[in-house]
Design a protein around this motif. Sequence first.
Motif, PDB file in Angstrom:
ATOM      1  N   UNK A   1      95.405  43.010  26.332  1.00 28.57           N
ATOM      2  CA  UNK A   1      95.845  44.016  25.702  1.00 28.57           C
ATOM      3  C   UNK A   1      93.985  44.303  24.950  1.00 28.57           C
ATOM      4  N   UNK A   2      94.972  44.679  23.785  1.00 25.93           N
ATOM      5  CA  UNK A   2      93.402  45.579  23.407  1.00 25.93           C
ATOM      6  C   UNK A   2      92.312  45.627  23.436  1.00 25.93           C
ATOM      7  N   UNK A   3      92.568  46.774  24.839  1.00 19.75           N
ATOM      8  CA  UNK A   3      90.664  47.013  25.154  1.00 19.75           C
ATOM      9  C   UNK A   3      90.194  48.260  24.286  1.00 19.75           C
ATOM     10  N   UNK A   4      89.133  48.948  24.187  1.00 28.08           N
ATOM     11  CA  UNK A   4      88.511  49.561  23.411  1.00 28.08           C
ATOM     12  C   UNK A   4      89.179  51.128  24.046  1.00 28.08           C
TER      13      UNK A   4
ATOM     14  N   UNK B   1      91.629  46.467  43.247  1.00 26.74           N
ATOM     15  CA  UNK B   1      90.818  46.294  44.671  1.00 26.74           C
ATOM     16  C   UNK B   1      89.799  45.138  44.041  1.00 26.74           C
ATOM     17  N   UNK B   2      90.207  44.226  44.892  1.00 22.48           N
ATOM     18  CA  UNK B   2      89.181  42.917  43.826  1.00 22.48           C
ATOM     19  C   UNK B   2      88.408  42.986  43.292  1.00 22.48           C
ATOM     20  N   UNK B   3      86.887  44.091  43.991  1.00 22.51           N
ATOM     21  CA  UNK B   3      85.830  44.268  42.965  1.00 22.51           C
ATOM     22  C   UNK B   3      85.724  44.955  41.553  1.00 22.51           C
ATOM     23  N   UNK B   4      87.377  45.512  41.528  1.00 23.14           N
ATOM     24  CA  UNK B   4      87.280  47.005  40.541  1.00 23.14           C
ATOM     25  C   UNK B   4      88.354  46.628  39.516  1.00 23.14           C
ATOM     26  N   UNK B   5      87.721  46.370  37.913  1.00 19.58           N
ATOM     27  CA  UNK B   5      88.714  46.000  37.270  1.00 19.58           C
ATOM     28  C   UNK B   5      89.989  47.096  37.012  1.00 19.58           C
ATOM     29  N   UNK B   6      91.564  46.652  36.122  1.00 24.59           N
ATOM     30  CA  UNK B   6      92.794  47.417  36.103  1.00 24.59           C
ATOM     31  C   UNK B   6      92.772  48.570  35.537  1.00 24.59           C
ATOM     32  N   UNK B   7      92.814  50.308  35.830  1.00 20.32           N
ATOM     33  CA  UNK B   7      92.279  51.044  34.155  1.00 20.32           C
ATOM     34  C   UNK B   7      93.583  50.040  32.797  1.00 20.32           C
ATOM     35  N   UNK B   8      93.487  49.851  31.944  1.00 17.81           N
ATOM     36  CA  UNK B   8      94.680  49.899  30.702  1.00 17.81           C
ATOM     37  C   UNK B   8      94.574  48.357  30.952  1.00 17.81           C
TER      38      UNK B   8
END
Length: 349
Positions: A220-223, A248-255
């Motif tokens: 939680x609490x992303x900017x 994708x293991x090399x990427x963050x998940x949106x939100x």
Amino acid sequence: MKRFIDIGANLTDPMFSGIYNGSVKHQKDLENVLERCWKVGMSKIIITGGSLSDSRKAIEISQMDNRLFATVGCHPTRCCEFDELDQSNYFQHMKELIETNRNKVVALGEFGLDYDRVQFCPKEIQQKYFKLQLTLTEEFDLPLFVHCRNAANDLLEILKDFKCSGVVHSFDGTIEEAKNFIDLGYSIGINGCSLKTLDNLNTVADLPIDKILLESDCPYCEIRPTHAGYQFISKENILPSVKKEKWNPGCLVKSRNEPCNILHVLDVLASVKKIDSFKLCEQIFENTNKLFFKSYLVNAIVQISRPTIPFYSHSKDCYMYNGRRQEDIAISEFVSGYILLEGEQKYFQ
């Protein structure tokens, strides 16, 4: 490289197992999440325990890596569990969990008061079991990881009866409330939820830097782009992200916030306080070690001729260094793998 300690990461959340609202969207990826944060300078992470079962899981995850630690406590919105699961047994199990995991448990909490979500637990129940959990300080010399939402006055009154130190995490109150907590001996935890509005930014701009700690409070609490603080995030610190359905293991998940995004919190803080980000980061790093990790003492005589310190544990015992008690020696820093004492670097075996 900057050095960070994330004081509050909800790594027990199902999202890090690929589960969103009960539906599996991708494989477990906690190891990928951790690898990303180690690469950006994360030194330690404190995994938040928000209930008895959650605290057990936090400790279990902390066993994955010697840079992971945990808290034990019951979140105010979950305090009805004390009655549902038998108050005495619930509390006793919490004590046993701390006692048997001293090398991993570095704080009591997450507990406190949350008056924004009394639909989950009435104020009276929250207060009753917050006070009960605070009695753990009589047995365990641990800092507090405190939750506060729209309850600063009542929280302050309760904390005044207990001579403790700790952090009011995910702070989103006024500068006057922050100063009251600081006067009582508490630090202020800052994450994305602390940086949403212009009022929030004005508050953190006035906080003394020796009382600030950083946290992600992930997932939680992303900017977010709509937040007042977003404009201050360095573009180079925004890592690639994809929708959970296209994991994708090399990427963050949106939100889904991650510990590596603690970089964003520092960017905003440094900008609004007009302080060099490296200088601010080092100060906060020191603040965090002093609060959570200075009680990791070596239970042995340090042999100056040897390049190693043989052992460390969470204990009230002191060791001797050049004929002086450890408690009389200023610890300039204590990071994963080494400790600096009076300018000398000693590595753990």
